[in-house]
Scaffold this motif. Sequence first.
Motif, PDB file in Angstrom:
ATOM      1  N   LEU A   6       0.816  -1.214   0.000  1.00 55.50           N
ATOM      2  CA  LEU A   6       0.000   0.000   0.000  1.00 55.50           C
ATOM      3  C   LEU A   6       0.853   1.270   0.000  1.00 55.50           C
ATOM      4  CD1 LEU A   6      -2.944   1.053   0.176  1.00 55.50           C
ATOM      5  CD2 LEU A   6      -2.709   0.973   2.663  1.00 55.50           C
ATOM      6  N   LEU A   7       2.000   1.225   0.644  1.00 55.36           N
ATOM      7  CA  LEU A   7       2.871   2.400   0.759  1.00 55.36           C
ATOM      8  C   LEU A   7       3.212   2.983  -0.605  1.00 55.36           C
ATOM      9  CD1 LEU A   7       4.561   4.188   2.715  1.00 55.36           C
ATOM     10  CD2 LEU A   7       6.433   2.595   2.369  1.00 55.36           C
ATOM     11  N   LEU A  89       5.384   3.277  15.319  1.00 55.49           N
ATOM     12  CA  LEU A  89       5.206   4.080  14.102  1.00 55.49           C
ATOM     13  C   LEU A  89       5.979   3.500  12.925  1.00 55.49           C
ATOM     14  CD1 LEU A  89       5.411   7.618  15.732  1.00 55.49           C
ATOM     15  CD2 LEU A  89       3.376   6.520  14.768  1.00 55.49           C
ATOM     16  N   LEU A  90       7.220   3.107  13.165  1.00 62.40           N
ATOM     17  CA  LEU A  90       8.010   2.508  12.085  1.00 62.40           C
ATOM     18  C   LEU A  90       7.396   1.174  11.667  1.00 62.40           C
ATOM     19  CD1 LEU A  90      10.458   2.750  10.252  1.00 62.40           C
ATOM     20  CD2 LEU A  90      11.846   1.735  12.078  1.00 62.40           C
ATOM     21  N   GLY A  91       6.923   0.405  12.631  1.00 59.29           N
ATOM     22  CA  GLY A  91       6.286  -0.874  12.321  1.00 59.29           C
ATOM     23  C   GLY A  91       5.030  -0.713  11.481  1.00 59.29           C
ATOM     24  N   ALA A  92       4.245   0.317  11.765  1.00 59.90           N
ATOM     25  CA  ALA A  92       3.040   0.575  10.957  1.00 59.90           C
ATOM     26  C   ALA A  92       3.425   0.827   9.502  1.00 59.90           C
ATOM     27  CB  ALA A  92       2.273   1.767  11.533  1.00 59.90           C
ATOM     28  N   ILE A  96       2.812  -1.705   5.697  1.00 63.48           N
ATOM     29  CA  ILE A  96       2.214  -1.320   4.416  1.00 63.48           C
ATOM     30  C   ILE A  96       3.228  -1.350   3.268  1.00 63.48           C
ATOM     31  CG2 ILE A  96       0.275  -0.068   5.423  1.00 63.48           C
ATOM     32  CD1 ILE A  96       1.784   2.561   4.896  1.00 63.48           C
ATOM     33  N   THR A  97       4.405  -1.929   3.534  1.00 65.12           N
ATOM     34  CA  THR A  97       5.362  -2.174   2.449  1.00 65.12           C
ATOM     35  C   THR A  97       5.036  -3.525   1.814  1.00 65.12           C
ATOM     36  OG1 THR A  97       6.976  -3.279   3.886  1.00 65.12           O
ATOM     37  CG2 THR A  97       7.204  -0.877   3.594  1.00 65.12           C
TER      38      THR A  97
END
Length: 165
Positions: A6-7, A89-92, A96-97
């Motif tokens: 999605l990113l 935050l980094l995990g979120a 989406i990668t």
Amino acid sequence: MIYNGLLNTFPSEIKLFIGAFVVILSIGFYSGLLFVNETTESNPGGIEESYLGNEQDEDAEVMKFKKSKREMLTTVHTHILSMSFIFFLLGALVWITKLPKKLKLFLTVEPFLSVILTFGGIYMLWSGMLWMKYVVMVSGMLMTLTFTMSVLVVLLQLFKKQATT
């Protein structure tokens, strides 16, 4: 819900916003590592000396004293809270990668384990469990490795050209 990859579908201005956040987050994280290296020399003995002091060492160039309980609780508390937010935050963004689910799971869950082992280990070291300095060192290295891998994945996928169909 489809979130894998999605990113890469985000508009360029949102990608730029996320990229700026990840770069600034990385500067903060790595400057913290410079501080750790400065205070512990990145070795088990330095970790122990940083929290337990070196008053007994007559040859010490810089005198260090054992941290107080208040200092230890403040260090552990602030680091666990702030690192939890950083890795959430980094995990979120990692979720989406476009990566295999098991790799995403490792990159997003392992840092939380490392945070507990690192900062809980520092407290246990301070409490007298001297062997915890090795756990602190290994978990800190693993935390840094997962942070670095996550940042690289996010940044590379942020600016990768989207395949047209």
